[in-house]
Design an enzyme around this catalytic site. Structure first.
Site, mmCIF file in Angstrom:
data_model
loop_
_atom_site.group_PDB
_atom_site.id
_atom_site.type_symbol
_atom_site.label_atom_id
_atom_site.label_comp_id
_atom_site.label_asym_id
_atom_site.label_seq_id
_atom_site.Cartn_x
_atom_site.Cartn_y
_atom_site.Cartn_z
ATOM 1 N N LYS A 277 0.665 -1.057 -0.053
ATOM 2 C CA LYS A 277 -0.038 -0.018 0.086
ATOM 3 C C LYS A 277 0.875 1.236 0.081
ATOM 4 O O LYS A 277 2.079 1.167 0.236
ATOM 5 C CB LYS A 277 -1.010 0.132 1.276
ATOM 6 C CG LYS A 277 0.018 0.204 2.507
ATOM 7 C CD LYS A 277 -0.879 -0.509 3.689
ATOM 8 C CE LYS A 277 -0.352 -0.379 5.152
ATOM 9 N NZ LYS A 277 -0.910 -0.870 6.036
ATOM 10 N N ARG B 255 -9.821 -0.718 15.733
ATOM 11 C CA ARG B 255 -9.829 0.036 14.696
ATOM 12 C C ARG B 255 -10.848 -0.279 13.690
ATOM 13 O O ARG B 255 -11.880 -0.026 13.494
ATOM 14 C CB ARG B 255 -8.586 0.524 13.988
ATOM 15 C CG ARG B 255 -8.666 1.262 13.086
ATOM 16 C CD ARG B 255 -7.160 1.880 12.617
ATOM 17 N NE ARG B 255 -6.603 0.366 11.991
ATOM 18 C CZ ARG B 255 -5.451 0.413 11.501
ATOM 19 N NH1 ARG B 255 -4.486 1.270 11.418
ATOM 20 N NH2 ARG B 255 -4.924 -0.877 10.869
ATOM 21 N N TYR C 261 16.058 30.620 7.507
ATOM 22 C CA TYR C 261 14.939 31.207 7.987
ATOM 23 C C TYR C 261 14.913 31.210 9.459
ATOM 24 O O TYR C 261 15.189 30.233 10.294
ATOM 25 C CB TYR C 261 13.603 30.620 7.394
ATOM 26 C CG TYR C 261 13.448 30.711 5.980
ATOM 27 C CD1 TYR C 261 13.325 32.026 5.254
ATOM 28 C CD2 TYR C 261 13.414 29.771 5.126
ATOM 29 C CE1 TYR C 261 13.259 31.980 3.989
ATOM 30 C CE2 TYR C 261 13.252 29.636 3.902
ATOM 31 C CZ TYR C 261 13.132 31.111 3.229
ATOM 32 O OH TYR C 261 12.963 30.950 1.906
ATOM 33 N N MET D 156 12.106 24.643 1.551
ATOM 34 C CA MET D 156 11.471 23.836 0.749
ATOM 35 C C MET D 156 12.406 23.014 -0.059
ATOM 36 O O MET D 156 11.898 21.908 -0.346
ATOM 37 C CB MET D 156 10.526 24.857 -0.043
ATOM 38 C CG MET D 156 9.423 24.083 -0.944
ATOM 39 S SD MET D 156 8.523 25.181 -2.122
ATOM 40 C CE MET D 156 7.571 25.869 -1.000
HETATM 41 C C1 LIG Z 1 -0.027 -2.116 6.663
HETATM 42 C C2 LIG Z 1 -0.451 -3.237 7.084
HETATM 43 C C3 LIG Z 1 0.150 -4.556 7.318
HETATM 44 C C4 LIG Z 1 1.653 -4.320 7.158
HETATM 45 O O1 LIG Z 1 2.130 -3.593 8.430
HETATM 46 P P1 LIG Z 1 3.664 -3.613 8.741
HETATM 47 O O2 LIG Z 1 3.862 -2.995 9.836
HETATM 48 O O3 LIG Z 1 4.419 -2.512 7.649
HETATM 49 O O4 LIG Z 1 4.360 -4.741 8.446
HETATM 50 C C5 LIG Z 1 -0.451 -5.651 7.676
HETATM 51 N N1 LIG Z 1 -1.391 -5.845 7.765
HETATM 52 C C6 LIG Z 1 -2.301 -4.926 7.586
HETATM 53 C C7 LIG Z 1 -4.063 -5.156 7.802
HETATM 54 C C8 LIG Z 1 -2.055 -3.591 7.452
HETATM 55 O O5 LIG Z 1 -3.043 -2.529 7.112
#
Ligand SMILES: *Cc1c(COP(=O)(O)O)cnc(C)c1O
Length: 358
Positions: A35, A130, A255, A303
């Site tokens: 992701k 969650r 800055y 920046m």
């Molecule tokens: C993002 C995610 C993972 C991976 O988590 P890491 O800590 O990066 O290994 C695994 N399972 C779910 C459901 C996630 O959303």
């Protein structure tokens, strides 16, 4: 000419990390989590490199469709499931598995007209609170899915840890116990472990592990746990010095003039800043690797640039390469100084940073 700043990605490190994770969980299949543009490492290239992964986990339908357009035929799983009923037909068309964590997703499946059943992963809330079906509602959700023609059988089962990066916390064992209790008798495949679970809680490996950050060679906590387990950082974020300047004791820089030199020194100006995703709140002293040593950031990150104290005897020149994090400077260490986590640093790079596979 190499562009800068750039994130150099080592394919070899990714492949080595995948096989290392396989060794750590020899009886589990691997759902490589990609992701957020593969944690900033380039979604398509990472998926195309990891041909040995058993599947890929994603957060958004758009990400999964992008992976399919990239010609990747591996198993894909939407880790948060679908958000709208119209999404379901894309799952069928592109052969994508989905998590079911909520009543409304069960209702969508019940109401849809699909040409083929969808493979689902029922997510139970074992204590993260969650996403997920609450344990007391699990049986009913499971039975509804079993009765639904649009759901392929068996139904897979998953949950997610809240504190696997703190393995001694009682919450981990409680979550495992709830998951075991609800799922042991069921036919589907099971998955619980993120990177921290894989590294710290062997009992959590089940049928599928879901490594994200560890795949990229980074620890899920701010220590060197990944390195100790033989994982190698896949990303090296590099830029260049665009100026090396004489700087007098007592002079401020940048800055707000928030830092003043205690002695005559040389300052290096690096072509990277918050416009590239390098955090503006990086404090004085944040480490940067230059020509084999660590130099501190001084003054405010701007920046497009930031400034380093190279020291009075510095021989560095404009055009010299600078590593912001990577094999020479663990991103976990940089994250700790900036009071964030490595996950945020690698995912927040902006499109101005060229991501280049070796
Ligand atoms: C993002 C995610 C993972 C991976 O988590 P890491 O800590 O990066 O290994 C695994 N399972 C779910 C459901 C996630 O959303």
């Amino acid at each position: 000419m190499k562009p800068f700043p750039r994130a150099e990605i080592s394919r070899q490190a990714l492949l080595q990390n995948l096989s290392r994770l396989k060794q750590l969980a020899p009886n589990s299949k691997i759902m490589a989590v990609v992701k957020a543009n593969a944690y900033g490492h380039d979604l398509i290239q990472v998926c195309q490199s990891l041909t040995q992964a058993d599947g890929f986990g994603l957060a958004r339908l758009e990400e999964a469709l992008q992976v399919r357009s990239g010609g990747v035929s591996a198993r894909l799983l939407l880790l948060e499931g679908v958000f709208r009923q119209e999404h379901l037909k894309h799952l069928v068309a592109h052969n994508i598995d989905t998590v079911v964590h909520h009543d409304n997703q069960i209702a969508m499946l019940e109401q849809a007209q699909l040409s083929r059943p969808v493979t689902v992963w029922l997510k139970v809330d074992t204590g993260m609170h969650r996403l997920g079906i609450r344990p007391e509602d699990f049986e009913q959700a499971y039975q509804r899915l079993m009765a639904c023609e649009n759901v392929a059988k068996p139904i897979n089962l998953m949950s997610h840890f809240a504190s696997a990066d703190e393995p001694s916390k009682a919450q981990n064992q409680q979550q495992l116990a709830v998951f075991e209790q609800l799922t042991t008798e069921l036919a589907g495949e099971r998955s619980m472990a993120n990177s921290a679970g894989i590294l710290n809680l062997e009992q959590s490996h089940f049928d599928w592990i879901r490594p994200g950050i560890a795949l990229y060679g980074v620890s899920p906590s701010d220590d060197d746990g990944a390195r100790r387990r033989g994982l190698k950082p896949a990303m090296r974020l590099v830029s260049e010095l665009i100026a090396v300047r004489e700087h007098k004791a007592g002079e401020p820089v940048g800055y707000g003039g928030i830092w003043r030199a205690g002695q005559d020194t040389r300052l290096g100006v690096v072509a990277i800043g918050y416009g590239d995703g390098y955090p503006r709140n990086a404090p004085q002293g944040t480490p940067v690797w230059v020509n084999g040593r660590i130099c501190p950031i001084v003054g405010r990150v701007s920046m497009d640039m930031l400034t380093l104290d190279l020291g009075p005897a510095a021989a560095d020149k404009p055009g010299d390469e600078v590593e912001m994090w990577g094999p020479n400077l663990p991103v976990e260490m940089v994250a700790r100084t900036i009071d964030t986590i490595a996950y945020e640093l690698v995912t927040k790079l902006t499109p101005r940073v060229a991501v280049q596979f070796d």
